[in-house]
Design a protein around this motif. Structure first.
Motif, short mmCIF file in Angstrom:
data_model
loop_
_atom_site.label_atom_id
_atom_site.label_comp_id
_atom_site.label_asym_id
_atom_site.label_seq_id
_atom_site.Cartn_x
_atom_site.Cartn_y
_atom_site.Cartn_z
N ALA B 169 0.84 -1.20 0.00
CA ALA B 169 0.00 0.00 0.00
C ALA B 169 0.87 1.25 0.00
CB ALA B 169 -0.92 0.00 1.21
N LEU B 171 3.68 1.61 -1.18
CA LEU B 171 4.39 1.75 -2.44
C LEU B 171 3.46 2.11 -3.59
CD1 LEU B 171 6.77 -1.28 -1.94
CD2 LEU B 171 7.36 1.13 -1.77
N GLY B 172 2.16 2.22 -3.29
CA GLY B 172 1.24 2.72 -4.30
C GLY B 172 0.29 1.69 -4.88
N ALA B 173 0.24 0.48 -4.30
CA ALA B 173 -0.66 -0.55 -4.83
C ALA B 173 -1.99 -0.51 -4.08
CB ALA B 173 -0.02 -1.93 -4.69
#
Lengths: 357, 271
Positions: B169, B171-173
């Motif tokens: 999360a 890291l942008g997912a």
């Protein structure tokens, strides 16, 4: 909100039912600083970090990133970097794939991704391990991969939750220096959580000391050490001797002794806090205290520890235990069990409200 | 002095071999019988032939039963694996104190004697017209297979570090990407094991199926059961040999593909 402020926390709190983990904290975080949240476990420092990261939602309060509220954004929308205590590397991906992961999420073109991964791995000095799996690396190497992964997309803020906590002392000290170097190279804002005050002193531009869900004091290492505002901060940062008594008209009375220190606090229960290098110890005869040392407390030597460049005396007194550290050339001729005086000049001690139960 | 003495080791070894033969040999007897040329369960066979295999593959009824069983087992495995995996994840993550009750509830199909479950299901299905339907079979087999999937997936979740999801999360997912890029690859060995168990459970189910079969929809184990109770047609030996071969293949798949995969992912997770 000024230009050099990046993140502004206002009235932030987090409660789990009745239990209050974080109690209405306000905090301005400056652009590019290395800020450490320091405190014992359960003090709210990790809660604050998790709130900033978006892993948990605040009960009250707001968070402004460059003036814009972020508390409604989900973790994956905040674009912060996070480094975890236990690395949290994806075990099914190679080192390079791990570092590339955030870039893929951001749909960075492939050629650029490869270049940025390469740079990030060079920064943490692990280029030769790109094709290994995390399991094949040591703890320190894994944490450096995690660091590369968390900064490869240049987040404005990097959050670190006791990242060196799982490593041994020597490795920790080396990685502290690496972190300082990387902070200088990147120039981005680092927020670092630790319970280790030495680590906080080594790394930080500023330290926020947490206790029981509140921030007790925020300042530079020097300010916290020299001018603690509460007894908790004074005792948590560095070594100290604390003498307790009752303050009346600028003088602390304790067991018939009259003691003094710097600071302006209300009358009532008070503590005089002195750092070990500011405290002097006499020889058993009572000599060898400087003339400026106006405050003197009798006690008995409990232990003498030779530390190479200095000698440490632990002295038990009736109003608190004292720690004295003197350069080895000024060591006094005394042995364990001897009755001595410890003393300090008034301007070298801090007066604090005694709020301990 | 915890080492086992050589003589003890030898005696234990002989004991283990005897037990192994005792357990396994009766199963393997179907192989020679299936190649007999006699129309009886003569062992050892006096002459060899493949006529019972021919009989099996040329008989429409057997072939249809095999097809039915394969389709039912495949559908059951897919549905049970999907539901069981999600259930295991939910139970694993729930902070509710009812989570372990949910877990116990999921496992009841393993504890309730199948004959009782069968009778109950029969009464219910009779009223709703599900007896002898593909849908009914799949539903029942899914119920029986879910506990096995839950157990298998749960086992793979025990070594799974949830901070990996927080990391993804940060890291942008988003949640969906995190699930398919991080969670699924890491619990895949448990999911695969659950799917194999589910397939096998459905494929050789006899007791509950007894209440479910109709002349229109026969499964292979039911055909065999009826055949062996009514006739002495060794075609059943051929069918049994084929099933056994399939199960052994599944076992080898599990032992030499799934388990090594699981071990590898565990080694990567470990410190």
């Amino acid at each position: 909100m000024t230009d050099d402020m990046i993140l502004d926390l206002q009235g932030l709190s987090k409660a789990y039912g009745e239990a209050v983990a974080l109690d209405q904290i306000d905090l301005d975080i400056r652009r590019g600083e290395f800020l450490t949240f320091l405190g014992p476990s359960g003090s709210g420092k990790t809660t604050t970090l998790n709130l900033i990261a978006g892993f948990i939602d605040p009960t009250t309060g707001s968070m402004l990133l460059n003036g814009k509220p972020i508390e409604k954004l989900r973790a994956h929308e905040r674009n912060f970097g996070v480094v975890f205590q236990h690395y949290a590397l994806f075990p099914h991906m190679t080192v390079a794939d791990n570092v590339e992961y955030p870039l893929k999420q951001r749909k960075v073109p492939k050629a650029k991704r490869k270049e940025q991964v390469k740079q990030a791995l060079e920064m943490v000095r692990l280029s030769q391990y790109a094709d290994r799996f995390p399991k094949q690396l040591s703890g320190g190497q894994q944490q450096r991969v995690a660091l590369a992964r968390a900064v490869v997309y240049r987040p404005p803020i990097l959050l670190m939750d006791e990242p060196l906590g799982a490593l041994d002392k020597k490795l920790r000290e080396w990685l502290q220096l690496e972190l300082r170097r990387i902070h200088r190279e990147l120039g981005s804002t680092f927020i670092y959580v630790t319970h280790d005050q030495e680590e906080a002193l080594v790394l930080s531009d500023r330290i926020a000391v947490f206790n029981e869900g509140r921030i007790e004091q925020i300042g530079t290492s020097h300010e916290l050490y020299d001018q603690p505002k509460t007894l908790f901060v004074g005792k948590f940062i560095g070594e100290s001797s604390v003498f307790k008594g009752t303050l009346h008209d600028g003088v602390v009375s304790a067991q018939g002794l009259r003691l003094a220190g710097r600071g302006d606090i209300p009358n009532g229960p008070a503590a005089v806090l002195v750092r070990p290098e500011k405290l002097e110890v006499s020889e058993p005869s009572g000599s060898q205290l400087s003339e400026s040392v106006a405050n003197r407390v009798p006690g008995a030597i409990d232990d003498i520890v030779y530390l190479g460049s200095s000698v440490k005396y632990n002295v038990t007194t009736e109003i608190g235990d004292a720690v004295v550290r003197v350069p080895v050339e000024r060591a006094v001729d005394a042995k364990i069990g001897d009755s001595v005086l410890v003393g300090w000049a008034t301007e070298n001690a801090v007066l604090l409200v005694d709020d301990e139960k | 002095m915890n080492d086992i003495r050589p003589l003890t080791k030898f005696i234990l070894g002989i004991g283990a071999v005897i037990v192994a033969i005792w357990l396994i040999a009766p199963m393997f007897i179907v192989f020679p019988i299936s190649f007999s040329s006699d129309a009886s369960f003569q062992f050892p066979p006096r002459e060899w032939s493949t006529r019972w295999y021919e009989s099996f593959f040329n008989n429409q009824q057997w072939m249809r039963a095999l097809g039915n069983s394969a389709v039912i087992a495949l559908l059951s495995a897919i549905v049970a694996t999907a539901i069981g995996t999600l259930a295991a994840l939910a139970i694993n993550r729930s902070e509710s104190k009812f989570a372990h009750w949910a877990q116990t509830l999921m496992l009841t199909p393993m504890i309730v004697p199948p004959i009782i479950a069968g009778a109950g299901i029969y009464t219910f299905f009779l009223n709703s017209g599900l007896v002898g339907t593909l849908f009914g079979f799949v539903m029942v087999h899914v119920c029986l297979a879910i506990p096995l999937v839950v157990i298998a997936v749960n086992a793979s979740l025990s070594g799974y570090d949830r901070s990996l999801e927080l990391a993804a999360a940060s890291l942008g997912a988003n949640r969906v990407k995190t699930f398919f890029q991080v969670t699924v690859p890491l619990i895949a060995p448990g999911v695969a094991a659950g799917a194999v168990f589910a397939f096998v459970t459905s494929f050789d189910e006899v007791i509950v199926s007894q209440f479910m079969v109709s002349p229109a929809l026969q499964t292979l184990p039911m055909m065999m059961y009826n055949s062996v109770t009514r006739t002495t047609d060794p075609t059943i030996a051929a069918a049994a040999a084929l099933i056994l071969a399939a199960v052994i293949l599944a076992f080898f798949f599990f032992q030499f593909v799934v388990t090594p995969l699981a071990r590898r992912s565990r080694e990567r997770v470990g410190d």
